[in-house]
Design an enzyme around this catalytic site. Structure first.
Site, PDB file in Angstrom:
ATOM      1  N   LEU A  45       0.858  -1.183   0.000  1.00  0.00           N
ATOM      2  CA  LEU A  45       0.000   0.000   0.000  1.00  0.00           C
ATOM      3  C   LEU A  45       0.896   1.235   0.000  1.00  0.00           C
ATOM      4  O   LEU A  45       2.103   1.142   0.244  1.00  0.00           O
ATOM      5  CB  LEU A  45      -0.899   0.005   1.236  1.00  0.00           C
ATOM      6  CG  LEU A  45      -1.793  -1.226   1.417  1.00  0.00           C
ATOM      7  CD1 LEU A  45      -2.522  -1.158   2.744  1.00  0.00           C
ATOM      8  CD2 LEU A  45      -2.783  -1.343   0.260  1.00  0.00           C
ATOM      9  N   SER A  46       0.307   2.389  -0.238  1.00  0.00           N
ATOM     10  CA  SER A  46       1.152   3.588  -0.268  1.00  0.00           C
ATOM     11  C   SER A  46       1.841   3.802   1.072  1.00  0.00           C
ATOM     12  O   SER A  46       2.982   4.251   1.133  1.00  0.00           O
ATOM     13  CB  SER A  46       0.353   4.823  -0.675  1.00  0.00           C
ATOM     14  OG  SER A  46      -0.757   5.025   0.172  1.00  0.00           O
ATOM     15  N   GLU A  47       1.157   3.475   2.199  1.00  0.00           N
ATOM     16  CA  GLU A  47       1.797   3.502   3.505  1.00  0.00           C
ATOM     17  C   GLU A  47       1.238   2.422   4.426  1.00  0.00           C
ATOM     18  O   GLU A  47       0.077   2.018   4.294  1.00  0.00           O
ATOM     19  CB  GLU A  47       1.628   4.861   4.202  1.00  0.00           C
ATOM     20  CG  GLU A  47       2.591   5.933   3.726  1.00  0.00           C
ATOM     21  CD  GLU A  47       1.926   6.909   2.782  1.00  0.00           C
ATOM     22  OE1 GLU A  47       2.613   7.815   2.271  1.00  0.00           O
ATOM     23  OE2 GLU A  47       0.721   6.770   2.537  1.00  0.00           O
ATOM     24  N   THR A  48       2.097   2.004   5.345  1.00  0.00           N
ATOM     25  CA  THR A  48       1.737   1.106   6.439  1.00  0.00           C
ATOM     26  C   THR A  48       2.275   1.725   7.722  1.00  0.00           C
ATOM     27  O   THR A  48       3.393   2.251   7.733  1.00  0.00           O
ATOM     28  CB  THR A  48       2.355  -0.295   6.228  1.00  0.00           C
ATOM     29  OG1 THR A  48       1.813  -0.872   5.041  1.00  0.00           O
ATOM     30  CG2 THR A  48       2.080  -1.213   7.398  1.00  0.00           C
ATOM     31  N   HIS A  77      -2.511  10.649   5.391  1.00  0.00           N
ATOM     32  CA  HIS A  77      -3.538   9.622   5.567  1.00  0.00           C
ATOM     33  C   HIS A  77      -3.123   8.568   6.587  1.00  0.00           C
ATOM     34  O   HIS A  77      -3.979   8.036   7.304  1.00  0.00           O
ATOM     35  CB  HIS A  77      -3.974   9.052   4.204  1.00  0.00           C
ATOM     36  CG  HIS A  77      -3.400   7.736   3.808  1.00  0.00           C
ATOM     37  ND1 HIS A  77      -2.169   7.626   3.208  1.00  0.00           N
ATOM     38  CD2 HIS A  77      -3.898   6.472   3.887  1.00  0.00           C
ATOM     39  CE1 HIS A  77      -1.933   6.340   2.942  1.00  0.00           C
ATOM     40  NE2 HIS A  77      -2.961   5.629   3.341  1.00  0.00           N
TER      41      HIS A  77
END
Length: 314
Positions: A45-48, A77
């Site tokens: 994902l774009s971030e974790t 986000h």
């Protein structure tokens, strides 16, 4: 065998399968940096985010943020979504109408206001840092930037607005474009990442604008929305980000500082739409305190929709 529970939610939306997906590991003690980076790459994902007990007594939790390629000191986000998920799990005691919580991040401790109704969070408003304005691109750099993005130079230059590096926590590059049609023509597969990186390095030699560019236009698709954006960060392993809270704070500061949107002091309220071109519609609220020449603070707000619970073990 290591075993960690995680949750996935969509952020900056109130609908499943919209917004920006985020994975949260609420009990990350025992994981080291290399393991967190591998997990973020696996989640893809774009971030974790990974949640730890705080080391700063002013914070409620310590949170580390990873893209598939690197760790970030701050991102929007993930901060909104991690607050939302911790409240959803009962880790943040909620008091109506507003509960304040604080996360220890790579940029220090940052507060967020959790708006609460009938025992549930309805909106998270996160503080950014006071905006700082960096380099402005020359016409020659704009021409190279346009080619790297797959645009004609006129699509940017015709706005008459500056291409500028701004930070409200993370340095990023803001590129105004003359029309919604031009913005919709962009695509991650059309970007020359090497050429884009070269412009980043010239404008911001220390951080390379964190290798991310937000393209914007005041033409929007929905009523009640002030600005339409797209965010590209190929060097971070994020071809296109569906909703970028960190950049949206800098966006608000950029719009007010340059008079692109008229200030309505003491606080200007704006709404940004993002992610429509990649079928992840997102809506982000922006609050900007101040006027051109004295933008004092920005905040970004949004909703979230929990979606997945799982266990990672290896």
């Amino acid at each position: 065998m290591p075993r960690y529970t995680f949750y996935q939610l969509d952020v900056f939306t109130d609908q499943a399968f919209g917004g920006n997906p985020l994975a949260v590991f609420p009990d990350a003690e025992g994981l080291d940096t290399a393991q967190m980076q591998r997990i973020a790459r696996e989640m893809n994902l774009s971030e974790t985010t990974f949640v730890f007990p705080p080391t700063d007594p002013q914070a409620d939790f310590k949170v580390r943020i990873f893209t598939p390629a690197s760790e970030l000191p701050f991102a929007g986000h993930p901060v909104v979504g991690t607050h939302w998920m911790l409240a959803h799990l009962g880790r943040i005691p909620l008091t109506e109408p507003v509960t304040t919580a604080r996360l220890e991040l790579g940029v220090g401790v940052r507060a967020a206001a959790l708006y609460v109704e009938n025992g549930r969070v309805t909106r998270v408003v996160m503080d950014h840092q006071r905006p700082v304005f960096g380099a402005t691109a020359s016409d020659a750099q704009i021409e190279r930037l346009a080619r790297a993005l797959g645009l004609s130079p006129a699509a940017i230059l015709d706005t008459g607005w500056p291409v500028r590096v701004v930070s409200s926590g993370v340095w990023q590059l803001f590129v105004p474009v003359r029309s919604l049609t031009d913005v919709q023509s962009l695509g991650a597969d059309r970007i020359d990442a090497a050429a884009l990186g070269a412009v980043f390095a010239e404008l911001d030699p220390e951080t390379h604008c964190h290798d991310s560019v937000m393209v914007l236009t005041l033409e929007t698709t929905q009523p009640g929305v002030d600005v339409h954006t797209r965010m590209f960060a190929p060097a971070l392993g994020v071809g296109e980000d569906p909703a970028t809270g960190s950049a949206t704070g800098g966006l608000g500061a950029y719009l007010i500082e340059h008079g692109i949107v008229a200030a309505a002091p003491p606080t200007t309220h704006l709404v940004a739409e993002q992610g429509l071109e990649i079928n992840r519609p997102s809506r982000l609220g922006i609050e900007i305190d101040g006027v051109p020449g004295n933008v004092e603070m920005v905040r970004v707000s949004g909703q979230a929709c929990p979606l997945i619970e799982g266990v990672l073990e290896w």
